[in-house]
Design an enzyme around this catalytic site. Structure first.
Site, PDB file in Angstrom:
ATOM      1  N   GLY A   7       0.822  -1.211   0.000  1.00 40.46           N
ATOM      2  CA  GLY A   7       0.000   0.000   0.000  1.00 40.46           C
ATOM      3  C   GLY A   7       0.849   1.251   0.000  1.00 40.46           C
ATOM      4  O   GLY A   7       0.810   2.040   0.951  1.00 40.46           O
ATOM      5  N   GLY A   9       1.028   4.439  -0.492  1.00 38.82           N
ATOM      6  CA  GLY A   9       0.447   5.777  -0.640  1.00 38.82           C
ATOM      7  C   GLY A   9       1.500   6.787  -0.201  1.00 38.82           C
ATOM      8  O   GLY A   9       2.702   6.552  -0.396  1.00 38.82           O
ATOM      9  N   GLY A  12       3.606   5.270   2.827  1.00 44.04           N
ATOM     10  CA  GLY A  12       4.304   4.076   2.345  1.00 44.04           C
ATOM     11  C   GLY A  12       5.425   4.431   1.369  1.00 44.04           C
ATOM     12  O   GLY A  12       6.520   3.867   1.425  1.00 44.04           O
ATOM     13  N   LYS A 175      -3.281   8.907  19.548  1.00 41.91           N
ATOM     14  CA  LYS A 175      -3.451   9.338  18.152  1.00 41.91           C
ATOM     15  C   LYS A 175      -4.934   9.261  17.766  1.00 41.91           C
ATOM     16  O   LYS A 175      -5.444  10.137  17.058  1.00 41.91           O
ATOM     17  CB  LYS A 175      -2.602   8.441  17.233  1.00 41.91           C
ATOM     18  CG  LYS A 175      -2.667   8.799  15.759  1.00 41.91           C
ATOM     19  CD  LYS A 175      -1.889  10.056  15.438  1.00 41.91           C
ATOM     20  CE  LYS A 175      -2.208  10.726  14.119  1.00 41.91           C
ATOM     21  NZ  LYS A 175      -2.213   9.981  12.928  1.00 41.91           N
ATOM     22  N   ASN A 179      -7.404  12.108  16.156  1.00 43.89           N
ATOM     23  CA  ASN A 179      -8.186  11.882  14.939  1.00 43.89           C
ATOM     24  C   ASN A 179      -9.692  12.011  15.188  1.00 43.89           C
ATOM     25  O   ASN A 179     -10.413  12.518  14.328  1.00 43.89           O
ATOM     26  CB  ASN A 179      -7.863  10.511  14.322  1.00 43.89           C
ATOM     27  CG  ASN A 179      -6.484  10.476  13.685  1.00 43.89           C
ATOM     28  OD1 ASN A 179      -5.702   9.565  13.917  1.00 43.89           O
ATOM     29  ND2 ASN A 179      -6.153  11.472  12.882  1.00 43.89           N
ATOM     30  N   ASN A 183     -10.613  14.894  12.627  1.00 45.21           N
ATOM     31  CA  ASN A 183     -11.015  14.386  11.309  1.00 45.21           C
ATOM     32  C   ASN A 183     -12.506  14.542  10.966  1.00 45.21           C
ATOM     33  O   ASN A 183     -12.820  15.125   9.916  1.00 45.21           O
ATOM     34  CB  ASN A 183     -10.535  12.938  11.134  1.00 45.21           C
ATOM     35  CG  ASN A 183      -9.020  12.850  11.114  1.00 45.21           C
ATOM     36  OD1 ASN A 183      -8.335  13.667  11.729  1.00 45.21           O
ATOM     37  ND2 ASN A 183      -8.466  11.876  10.417  1.00 45.21           N
TER      38      ASN A 183
HETATM   39  O1  KPL Z   1      -3.621  12.290  11.228  1.00 43.47           O
HETATM   40  C1  KPL Z   1      -4.165  13.280  10.779  1.00 43.47           C
HETATM   41  C2  KPL Z   1      -5.033  13.082   9.604  1.00 43.47           C
HETATM   42  O2  KPL Z   1      -5.260  13.997   8.832  1.00 43.47           O
HETATM   43  O3  KPL Z   1      -5.499  11.944   9.437  1.00 43.47           O
HETATM   44  C3  KPL Z   1      -4.022  14.619  11.456  1.00 43.47           C
HETATM   45  C4  KPL Z   1      -3.096  14.464  12.640  1.00 43.47           C
HETATM   46  C5  KPL Z   1      -5.362  15.079  11.921  1.00 43.47           C
HETATM   47  C6  KPL Z   1      -3.377  15.643  10.592  1.00 43.47           C
HETATM   48  O4  KPL Z   1      -4.193  16.135   9.596  1.00 43.47           O
END
Ligand code: KPL
Length: 293
Positions: A7, A9, A12, A175, A179, A183
């Protein structure tokens, strides 16, 4: 070492390029049906790496899986018969919930989980930009992987800074908290991360973090709400000009990682009978957007 990147991307491709430069034999496994793939990092000359070669996969000592969480189980189910039982499998993606499935799917393989804060941006299909220095944490997800701390040297030599974390699940939860906060909101409102500093988002962010914190504590993670809020705030400021990965997925009408981010939180909250109404509403809002396509 023989290393396969499954993968390739943005993240990666970044690791493929750095690991190749550190002297490893790097091969790719991608959805492109070609025998080789070119990867260019920043302004360095392009590399031509082997792609989708079952023999190269079989000879790999390390399988670095940088697929998005929703693809991990399906792709590894398809290729696991090409992977040696002693090869170390490393999962590096946003979100949680894939490790348990892979532990069952590939019980012989040492399974390592990773999280990284390096910034990578795919400028074109074969061109990745290293947009921000970060830190990578690795840790064991099963018993066999407890002997894989040597990976820190391998990876550190290619792209510092790398450290071993004895409780990698705790790092992944931190993390996940970031997110869960950034997100869905940026995806729903189609805004850059930095716009979350607007006062209209203050109460919602606080409520997301407070709910995540209670679930983390129930899961046995040492979480303190004020510390989580500071951490989220720092990431919002450090990435203020960026669009989150979920914002990009929604903007391009691609299925997002919501099931493995907020969805994973909801599953754990349900297990502990903890109400998480703010996160629940965000989860439904993303699902509704995805169902419109
Ligand atoms: O991990 C991220 C993401 O966009 O998925 C953050 C830390 C929010 C950075 O944009």
């Amino acid at each position: 070492m023989n290393i396969s990147i499954v993968g390739p991307g943005a993240i990666g491709s970044l690791w493929a390029s750095y690991l190749h430069d550190a002297g490893h034999r790097v091969c790719l496994w991608s959805r492109q049906n070609t025998a080789t793939l070119a990867i260019q990092r920043d302004d360095y000359p392009s590399l031509l790496l082997m792609n989708n070669d079952p023999q190269a996969l079989q000879q790999s000592d390390i399988i670095l899986v940088t697929l998005k969480a929703p693809l991990v189980e399906r792709v590894l189910t398809n290729i696991r018969h090409h992977i040696a039982p002693e090869a170390v499998v490393i999962l590096m993606h946003n979100g949680m919930g894939t490790a348990d499935k892979i532990k069952t799917l590939m019980p012989e393989n040492p399974l390592v989980l990773a999280t990284t804060t390096h910034g990578a941006y795919r400028k074109a299909a074969n061109h990745v930009l290293h947009t921000g220095q970060g830190k990578t944490l690795l840790g064991a997800a099963n018993h066999k992987a407890k002997q894989c701390e040597f990976l820190v040297d391998v990876f550190n030599h290619a792209l510092a800074e790398v450290a071993w974390h004895d409780e990698i699940e705790h790092a992944l939860w931190n993390k996940l908290a970031i997110n869960c906060a950034i997100n869905p909101l940026t995806a729903i409102h189609q805004i850059r991360n930095g716009e979350l500093t607007r006062t209209e988002f203050r109460d919602q962010l606080q409520s997301i973090i407070s709910e995540v914190c209670r679930v983390m504590q129930a899961e046995g993670v040492d979480a303190i709400e004020t510390n989580l809020a500071v951490m989220v705030d720092q990431v919002i400021h450090a990435t203020s000009n960026n669009f989150s990965s979920m914002e990009q997925d929604i903007a391009h009408q691609r299925a997002s990682e919501i099931d493995f981010i907020t969805g994973y939180l909801l599953k754990c909250a349900n297990k502990h009978k903890i109400g998480v109404p703010t996160n629940q509403a965000l989860f439904q809002a993303i699902k509704q957007i995805e169902q419109r396509w």
